[in-house]
Design a protein around this motif. Sequence first.
Motif, PDB file in Angstrom:
ATOM      1  N   ASP A 238       0.834  -1.206   0.000  1.00 64.59           N
ATOM      2  CA  ASP A 238       0.000   0.000   0.000  1.00 64.59           C
ATOM      3  C   ASP A 238       0.864   1.250   0.000  1.00 64.59           C
ATOM      4  O   ASP A 238       0.564   2.228  -0.707  1.00 64.59           O
ATOM      5  CB  ASP A 238      -0.930   0.009   1.214  1.00 64.59           C
TER       6      ASP A 238
ATOM      7  N   LEU B 160       1.207   4.363  -2.776  1.00 66.75           N
ATOM      8  CA  LEU B 160       1.065   5.774  -2.438  1.00 66.75           C
ATOM      9  C   LEU B 160       2.308   6.582  -2.786  1.00 66.75           C
ATOM     10  O   LEU B 160       2.259   7.810  -2.806  1.00 66.75           O
ATOM     11  CB  LEU B 160       0.771   5.928  -0.940  1.00 66.75           C
TER      12      LEU B 160
ATOM     13  N   ALA C  69      -2.592   9.362   0.946  1.00 67.04           N
ATOM     14  CA  ALA C  69      -3.853   8.619   0.937  1.00 67.04           C
ATOM     15  C   ALA C  69      -5.027   9.535   0.604  1.00 67.04           C
ATOM     16  O   ALA C  69      -5.923   9.170  -0.167  1.00 67.04           O
ATOM     17  CB  ALA C  69      -4.069   7.938   2.286  1.00 67.04           C
TER      18      ALA C  69
END
Length: 677
Positions: free
Chosen positions: A23, A27, A567
């Motif tokens: 993740d 990003l 995010a």
Amino acid sequence: MDSERDSSPSPDAPAPEPGPTADDRALGMHRPIERRDFLNGLAYTAAAVAAQGLMPWGRAHAGGAGGPAAGPYPPATQGAVVGQTGAASAVMHALRDGTLTPGAGVSTGETFDLVVVGAGISGLSAAHEFGRLNPGARVLILDPLEDIGGHASRNEFRVGGKILIGYGGSQSLQTPSYFSPAVNALLGSVGIEPRKFEGYYDGEWFDQRGLGSGVYFDPAVWGRAATVLETKEVADWVSRTPLNTRARRELTELIDAPRDYLPGRSAAQKRALLADTTYRDFLLKIAQVDPQIATFYQDSTREYFGSGIDQVGALDAWANGNPGLDGLELGDAPDRAMSPSGRLIKTDPDEYIYHFPDGNASVARALVRSLVPRSLPAGDMPALVLGRLDYGQLDASGHPIRIRLGSSAVRVRHLGDPATARSVEVTYARGGGLHTVVAGHVVLACWHRVIPYLTRELPPAQVSALQDQVKVPLVYANVVIRTWRAFQKLGLSDFRAPGHFWIGADIDFPVSMGAYQFARTPDDPVILHLRRIPGGPLGQDVRIQFNAGRAELMRLSFTDYERQTRALLGGALGAGGFDPARDIAAITVNRWAHGYAYEYMRPADRFWPGGPLPITLARQGWGRVAIANSDSGAYAYAHSAIDQGVRAARELLGVTAGPAYADFPGPPQDKLKFFGS
């Protein structure tokens, strides 16, 4: 610097972070943004302070008490938490915690007519006014930060050969209609003419590009992700939100056609009730809307009041532009102004256009240039924007006015009975030791809560009044994106993010001054401005919430802020093609654990507006010491900081002539009229 010891505990050095997860890689957390974490990387605990030679006290700094500062150019720091860092706060935290008991420092041999504690706008204004009234005065200004201006700070970036300048704190010269003659006189004397912003600010920029405000719904809060452009057809955009059916219907009513939710009462009775009712209670207990609407608006008042709707009164929320109260027939509505993107913002008879690219940092720079002329090139307002500040000139020997950064005042005491003493000794920590100077007068332009730690000369009642003023904690992040094509595709100029870590994100103000030109095409880089104003659990006293928020700010690292930033932008702008791993060029996080002055409000402050007000006692000078800072006006605006600095300087010199300054927080026709005054 809170007496309850709840503000800003400095953490120990963290364990090494693990490598980026999948993740994180999506990003862009692995991308090469140079990262400096002033909080965790330097680990400024009391033990670390001691290890640097600051305890025991009395060892002189090898480089002397003054002299040109060495090191990097502060405004250009990137990939870092800047502002009130752990390094800048370490000395005062040690003083607060009792691990530092300042004794006699090593005398620098210097004597000044005035020492000012605090190089923010208020302290600089006090020095400017003192020098105006006392030409040739020798003045020393002390500040623990690495840059001038205090909360009026500046961030600089270079992307693709283009310089971008952003504001890291104090935002704009808001509401010139409210400026006192003293403020207008001071601004004019340093070359700032607010009317010129009418030519610098492009009021058509967003409209010409078809951009408007929106809302991002984080799936972690709302169940599914959605980025919704707000349009004039309220029912249309509300229908595209993840709100439940009842909440969508009631939100549309609140905005488009609010009812009289207090039938049978007079306007005066309604105002009295709403003054003592939070906006959250108005929504849930009076309008009786779905709880999702309270969640939707929870953070809507933070940027004006520093608090969520669980603390802000319904009348203040009305002035803020929050919906639902127009149907109550309360009488004349407060004046309202539009944000650059067209969103209603707080009471304000003026357009919100009085903004340098670096916010009020240019006001501070103009003051510094007037005090230390060699520090910045001469010129008009645009010259302030692109001029490079020569930090080596600020504390150069031979200058009558000197600004000594990285210097924390730790003790202020009269040399004799304050009623008859002719001088004051000021002790400060800098670079590994304690130093003392002697002054004919002192202005404490620091936070009210710091002052009781600096002196033992005040009566208990004044100490208590000083401790009432609790600063609002906040974080401003400036994020440079390589293009704003995603905003163009989504039709957005800005968006708020209810329930998210960040309140939202805006394209920066469209200001061009001289050679500094704002973006023209979607392929130009722009700065996005992100805000976080943390608080505590719902319903807690507002000052307790500020303390909880302050502890959070000092706990988080740059990496924490960066992850939340990537995010947010990836989630909100992904449908427009935004890739946080590709499109983010730079990030600077400006942390203000002690940020804006607290403004009194109902229902939290029962003494407001009738009084007596704590600041009336708190700001009283004694002997050869006067008190300034926007805390002294309980009003978080640059013009209040200037007024209070001018007042303090005049008090010391016993001067009553000259342009008048405002005695207290802002115009009665603004805040007081909501309470029928």
